[in-house]
Design an enzyme around this catalytic site. Structure first.
Site, PDB file in Angstrom:
ATOM      1  N   GLU A   1      20.067  -3.747 -13.257  1.00  0.00           N
ATOM      2  CA  GLU A   1      18.919  -4.392 -13.911  1.00  0.00           C
ATOM      3  C   GLU A   1      17.619  -4.070 -13.181  1.00  0.00           C
ATOM      4  O   GLU A   1      17.485  -4.393 -12.001  1.00  0.00           O
ATOM      5  CB  GLU A   1      19.120  -5.914 -13.933  1.00  0.00           C
ATOM      6  CG  GLU A   1      17.953  -6.669 -14.542  1.00  0.00           C
ATOM      7  CD  GLU A   1      18.103  -8.177 -14.420  1.00  0.00           C
ATOM      8  OE1 GLU A   1      17.442  -8.889 -15.188  1.00  0.00           O
ATOM      9  OE2 GLU A   1      18.875  -8.637 -13.552  1.00  0.00           O
TER      10      GLU A   1
ATOM     11  N   ASP B   1      16.791  -7.420 -19.470  1.00  0.00           N
ATOM     12  CA  ASP B   1      16.148  -8.732 -19.403  1.00  0.00           C
ATOM     13  C   ASP B   1      14.785  -8.624 -20.090  1.00  0.00           C
ATOM     14  O   ASP B   1      13.880  -7.950 -19.604  1.00  0.00           O
ATOM     15  CB  ASP B   1      15.987  -9.163 -17.950  1.00  0.00           C
ATOM     16  CG  ASP B   1      15.547 -10.623 -17.828  1.00  0.00           C
ATOM     17  OD1 ASP B   1      14.773 -11.082 -18.686  1.00  0.00           O
ATOM     18  OD2 ASP B   1      15.973 -11.284 -16.866  1.00  0.00           O
TER      19      ASP B   1
ATOM     20  N   GLN C   1      19.200 -10.680 -21.567  1.00  0.00           N
ATOM     21  CA  GLN C   1      18.690 -11.964 -21.094  1.00  0.00           C
ATOM     22  C   GLN C   1      17.260 -12.163 -21.591  1.00  0.00           C
ATOM     23  O   GLN C   1      16.603 -11.213 -22.032  1.00  0.00           O
ATOM     24  CB  GLN C   1      18.714 -12.018 -19.562  1.00  0.00           C
ATOM     25  CG  GLN C   1      20.109 -11.951 -18.978  1.00  0.00           C
ATOM     26  CD  GLN C   1      20.102 -11.893 -17.466  1.00  0.00           C
ATOM     27  OE1 GLN C   1      19.217 -11.298 -16.850  1.00  0.00           O
ATOM     28  NE2 GLN C   1      21.104 -12.482 -16.842  1.00  0.00           N
TER      29      GLN C   1
ATOM     30  N   GLU D   1      17.937 -17.101 -19.182  1.00  0.00           N
ATOM     31  CA  GLU D   1      17.665 -17.045 -17.744  1.00  0.00           C
ATOM     32  C   GLU D   1      16.193 -17.393 -17.529  1.00  0.00           C
ATOM     33  O   GLU D   1      15.374 -16.547 -17.190  1.00  0.00           O
ATOM     34  CB  GLU D   1      17.991 -15.664 -17.168  1.00  0.00           C
ATOM     35  CG  GLU D   1      17.990 -15.664 -15.643  1.00  0.00           C
ATOM     36  CD  GLU D   1      18.202 -14.282 -15.046  1.00  0.00           C
ATOM     37  OE1 GLU D   1      18.979 -14.166 -14.083  1.00  0.00           O
ATOM     38  OE2 GLU D   1      17.584 -13.320 -15.536  1.00  0.00           O
TER      39      GLU D   1
END
Length: 254
Positions: free
Chosen positions: A139, A174, A200, A236
């Site tokens: 990530e 994300d 996310q 998140e």
């Protein structure tokens, strides 16, 4: 059924991990994901998961020396033994709790030697995880929150994923980090969907609940559906107060 996973690294942090899992179930989440659960015995987590019926999507490898500000060790030159210990620990823990993926944390590093180290350690992690039917996730983190992190954007992560060509290596996308660093979250989602292993989200730029900020998640969630994604999306975000008081978005955006 809920389409969301509760990231218990940020949500219900005031509770012991087993109770946080129960709280996520009571709130209507379909899954959970963890940051660094290693201080809680894996069997205790397994018991709470069995009780609630929730799956664990992913957990992170250890950060290293937290007091020194480390954020993983896999790109740190000369720390290969620690990287091996970290992935071994994560695989063992994931095996007990039934997690499907491990996020390998690169750490604060830069330069060609760091890249070589990361790729070499990542290849070992993929080979080890494959024997346990686990996906490895990497990530990129935005430079505002993690200015020295090795993985800085999706293009860098994409290049490494294609270079290694490991069947169980995927991108953790994300929306918050992409929104902070690259913008055009929707366009990047569409472009990178073939290599994404988990998604996310949080508001941009403050990382709060997703019903605020610069990214319109009604649009993003519809796009994700249209792209054929059918797995839970990871919440998140950092609640301003108690997690239970921050969940209206599950109705308005869900």
């Amino acid at each position: 059924m809920s389409r969301f996973s509760a990231n218990l690294g940020f949500l219900w942090t005031e509770l012991p991990l087993s109770d946080a899992i129960r709280a996520a179930k009571a709130a209507g989440f379909a899954a959970v994901e963890l940051h660094w659960p290693y201080d809680t015995p894996a069997q205790d987590v397994r018991a709470a998961l069995d009780e609630t019926g929730l799956p664990v999507l992913a957990l992170n490898t250890r950060r290293g020396d937290v007091a020194a500000g480390e954020y993983g060790v896999f790109a740190l030159v000369g720390r290969e033994d620690e990287a091996l210990a970290a992935i071994s620990q994560s695989i063992a823990y994931a095996g007990v709790i039934g997690a499907g993926a491990i996020h390998v944390m690169a750490g604060n590093a830069n330069g060609a030697e760091a890249r070589e180290t990361f790729v070499r350690n990542l290849k070992v992690a993929c080979e080890m995880a494959r024997g346990h039917d686990l996906t490895i996730l990497i990530e990129p983190l935005n430079g505002f929150d993690a200015p020295n992190y090795f993985l800085r954007d999706t293009a860098q992560a994409e290049q490494i994923i294609h270079e290694l060509n490991a069947p169980n290596l995927r991108l953790m996308f994300d929306c918050y980090h992409v929104g902070r660093t690259e913008s055009q979250v929707g366009a990047q989602l569409e472009r990178l969907m073939p290599i994404i292993g988990h998604i996310q989200f949080a508001s941009v730029p403050d990382r709060g609940a997703p019903d605020q900020g610069e990214v319109d998640y009604k649009v993003i969630f519809k796009q994700i559906d249209a792209l054929g994604w059918d797995r839970p999306l990871g919440a998140e975000y950092k609640p301003l107060g108690l997690t239970g008081e921050s969940l209206n978005w599950m109705t308005t955006l869900g």
